[in-house]
Scaffold this active site. Sequence first.
Site, PDB file in Angstrom:
ATOM      1  N   HIS A   1       0.796  -1.297   0.059  1.00 12.47           N
ATOM      2  CA  HIS A   1      -0.079   0.011   0.032  1.00 12.47           C
ATOM      3  C   HIS A   1       1.022   1.213  -0.127  1.00 12.47           C
ATOM      4  O   HIS A   1       1.460   1.600   0.963  1.00 12.47           O
ATOM      5  CB  HIS A   1      -1.048   0.138   1.282  1.00 12.47           C
ATOM      6  CG  HIS A   1      -1.888   1.227   1.114  1.00 12.47           C
ATOM      7  ND1 HIS A   1      -3.378   0.706   1.282  1.00 12.47           N
ATOM      8  CD2 HIS A   1      -1.958   2.536   1.216  1.00 12.47           C
ATOM      9  CE1 HIS A   1      -3.861   1.970   0.891  1.00 12.47           C
ATOM     10  NE2 HIS A   1      -2.981   2.818   1.101  1.00 12.47           N
TER      11      HIS A   1
ATOM     12  N   HIS B   1       1.422   5.216  -2.157  1.00 11.04           N
ATOM     13  CA  HIS B   1       1.070   6.423  -3.017  1.00 11.04           C
ATOM     14  C   HIS B   1       2.267   7.097  -3.612  1.00 11.04           C
ATOM     15  O   HIS B   1       2.580   8.086  -3.240  1.00 11.04           O
ATOM     16  CB  HIS B   1       0.129   7.246  -2.222  1.00 11.04           C
ATOM     17  CG  HIS B   1      -1.280   6.959  -1.571  1.00 11.04           C
ATOM     18  ND1 HIS B   1      -2.280   7.180  -2.259  1.00 11.04           N
ATOM     19  CD2 HIS B   1      -1.318   6.118  -0.602  1.00 11.04           C
ATOM     20  CE1 HIS B   1      -3.293   6.406  -1.642  1.00 11.04           C
ATOM     21  NE2 HIS B   1      -2.826   5.759  -0.675  1.00 11.04           N
TER      22      HIS B   1
ATOM     23  N   GLN C   1      -9.554   8.971  -5.567  1.00 13.44           N
ATOM     24  CA  GLN C   1      -9.414   9.610  -4.476  1.00 13.44           C
ATOM     25  C   GLN C   1     -10.600  10.630  -3.822  1.00 13.44           C
ATOM     26  O   GLN C   1     -10.845  10.660  -2.703  1.00 13.44           O
ATOM     27  CB  GLN C   1      -8.102  10.539  -4.455  1.00 13.44           C
ATOM     28  CG  GLN C   1      -7.674  11.718  -3.181  1.00 13.44           C
ATOM     29  CD  GLN C   1      -7.051  10.755  -2.151  1.00 13.44           C
ATOM     30  OE1 GLN C   1      -5.938  10.441  -2.254  1.00 13.44           O
ATOM     31  NE2 GLN C   1      -7.780  10.750  -1.121  1.00 13.44           N
TER      32      GLN C   1
ATOM     33  N   HIS D   1      -9.375   1.430  -0.059  1.00 15.89           N
ATOM     34  CA  HIS D   1      -9.280   2.019   1.140  1.00 15.89           C
ATOM     35  C   HIS D   1     -10.709   1.961   1.914  1.00 15.89           C
ATOM     36  O   HIS D   1     -11.768   2.283   1.106  1.00 15.89           O
ATOM     37  CB  HIS D   1      -9.089   3.439   0.875  1.00 15.89           C
ATOM     38  CG  HIS D   1      -7.588   3.870   0.467  1.00 15.89           C
ATOM     39  ND1 HIS D   1      -6.967   3.643  -0.749  1.00 15.89           N
ATOM     40  CD2 HIS D   1      -6.556   4.650   1.125  1.00 15.89           C
ATOM     41  CE1 HIS D   1      -5.960   4.045  -0.816  1.00 15.89           C
ATOM     42  NE2 HIS D   1      -5.500   4.849   0.318  1.00 15.89           N
TER      43      HIS D   1
ATOM     44  N   GLU E   1     -11.315   4.159   6.768  1.00 18.35           N
ATOM     45  CA  GLU E   1      -9.823   4.910   7.321  1.00 18.35           C
ATOM     46  C   GLU E   1     -10.555   6.034   8.263  1.00 18.35           C
ATOM     47  O   GLU E   1     -10.551   7.264   7.607  1.00 18.35           O
ATOM     48  CB  GLU E   1      -9.054   5.392   6.374  1.00 18.35           C
ATOM     49  CG  GLU E   1      -7.680   5.936   6.726  1.00 18.35           C
ATOM     50  CD  GLU E   1      -6.973   6.227   5.682  1.00 18.35           C
ATOM     51  OE1 GLU E   1      -7.258   6.442   4.500  1.00 18.35           O
ATOM     52  OE2 GLU E   1      -5.816   6.816   6.234  1.00 18.35           O
TER      53      GLU E   1
ATOM     54  N   ASP F   1       2.115   2.927   2.990  1.00 18.06           N
ATOM     55  CA  ASP F   1       1.227   4.322   2.535  1.00 18.06           C
ATOM     56  C   ASP F   1       1.866   5.500   2.258  1.00 18.06           C
ATOM     57  O   ASP F   1       1.426   5.933   1.003  1.00 18.06           O
ATOM     58  CB  ASP F   1       0.240   4.438   3.764  1.00 18.06           C
ATOM     59  CG  ASP F   1      -1.019   5.176   3.584  1.00 18.06           C
ATOM     60  OD1 ASP F   1      -1.089   5.391   2.322  1.00 18.06           O
ATOM     61  OD2 ASP F   1      -1.793   5.298   4.255  1.00 18.06           O
TER      62      ASP F   1
ATOM     63  N   TRP G   1       0.183  13.631   3.659  1.00 21.14           N
ATOM     64  CA  TRP G   1      -0.354  12.925   4.864  1.00 21.14           C
ATOM     65  C   TRP G   1       0.778  12.623   5.886  1.00 21.14           C
ATOM     66  O   TRP G   1       0.372  12.362   7.161  1.00 21.14           O
ATOM     67  CB  TRP G   1      -1.109  11.723   4.399  1.00 21.14           C
ATOM     68  CG  TRP G   1      -2.312  12.007   3.591  1.00 21.14           C
ATOM     69  CD1 TRP G   1      -3.458  12.265   3.968  1.00 21.14           C
ATOM     70  CD2 TRP G   1      -2.240  12.038   2.171  1.00 21.14           C
ATOM     71  NE1 TRP G   1      -4.125  12.435   2.926  1.00 21.14           N
ATOM     72  CE2 TRP G   1      -3.488  12.390   1.848  1.00 21.14           C
ATOM     73  CE3 TRP G   1      -1.234  11.857   1.125  1.00 21.14           C
ATOM     74  CZ2 TRP G   1      -4.037  12.324   0.463  1.00 21.14           C
ATOM     75  CZ3 TRP G   1      -1.752  11.897  -0.290  1.00 21.14           C
ATOM     76  CH2 TRP G   1      -2.917  12.417  -0.450  1.00 21.14           C
TER      77      TRP G   1
HETATM   78 FE   FE2 Z   1      -3.503   5.068   0.917  1.00 20.31          FE
END
Ligand code: FE2
Length: 426
Positions: free
Chosen positions: A58, A60, A153, A211, A214, A310, A316
């Site tokens: 996982h 991005h 997203q 996802h 979350e 991630d 993030w």
């Molecule tokens: Fe993610």
Amino acid sequence: MAEFDILVTGGTLPDGTRADIGITGATIAAVGDLSGSTAGTEIDATGDLVSPPFVDPHFHMDATLSYGTPRINASGTLLEGIALWGELKSSTTVDAMVDRALAYCDWAVSLGLLAIRSHVDTCDDELKGVTAMLEVRERVKPYLDLQLVAFPQDGFFRDPTARANTLRALDMGVDVVGGIPHFERTMDEGRASVRALCEIAAERGLLVDMHCDETDDPMSRHIETLAYETQRLGLNGRVAGSHLTSMHSMDNYYVSKLLPLIAEAEITAIPNPLINIVLQGRHDTFPKRRGLTRVKEMHAQGITVGWGQDCVRDPWYSLGTGDMLDVAFMGLHVAQMTAPEEMRRCFDMVTTENAAILHLDGYGLAEGNTASLVVLDAGDPIEAVRLRPDRLAVISKGRVVSTKARNDSQLTLEGRPPSVRRRHSA
Ligand code: FE2
């Protein structure tokens, strides 16, 4: 006596056995006692851990290494991160995304991370991220397997062109169907998005990685819908649920019904401990929730669980190294996996279990498999998680792609003999 292209001698495999590994071309030709054999390249791994490569289920990659562009996430929340990413993606270029991703892939290779599943944002009419990541997938193919997930997203229904753009991304060659049901406008739309996206995967014969839940909201229960749709559409064994953080606050009785449903659908779970511990619980005062899903409880039900990275230096998460042992280390702590077999499993979760989640072919240190491995300056998997040690050699598809000199320099402490070493097995 045999002749190989590469011979890795004397290493300790993750199961504790000592074995030499002979490589011919891009294939592991032999594993065992290969004394007397010769090779063009020999690597002495005596006393070192020799492992199959790390796998990240996982990530991005379209956002990585963008920290601070155009600003930092002041609240530290998931929602501000999504808003910040929205600002960045409208101003960035395909070339900038390719450059950042390739830089990250170099970090990954040096750390023995040779397979990555990356979500790629499909809520962009120009599909800049998709174009960039497809190019990166081709460029790194000789040494790193990049699997791409079409990720709406901004919400499959919430964003007016997400459906069309997600389908376009899949037509362009993106591998896996993603989603974000907890970000749709309502629970009903979240449920509907899971259904629609699973139907797309079933029609096209693709894997799913969503996802899912979350959030800290105990009533966010899209994983239940994901398990139901998986069964309804015959997608068993082909679906992953990423994050699943709301499960940490769900009612215990409800979870006792939910976990067998997840197991029955053969859904795999991908918590991302570095990110979950940072993003979740932001609305809590005290007690402040940890934000990680129920890992040991899923293990008890026979559910495959992998640790994911991630984010690395993006809207993030401001830190991160690309080291899957950092991820395992954090996961071990937050999930309290401190028994020896649990610590050991944390290593498996970033290697063999993640490889199973990605459906990787030819993975593992066995004859006939792809010749990819990593030599670590550690004696065993638990020590590797504890020390996150140097990767002394990384072999990908039969080529040595990274080496690091063993650091034998000794620490000198006043009044102590000059032999302080952190390894217990050295
Ligand atoms: Fe993610």
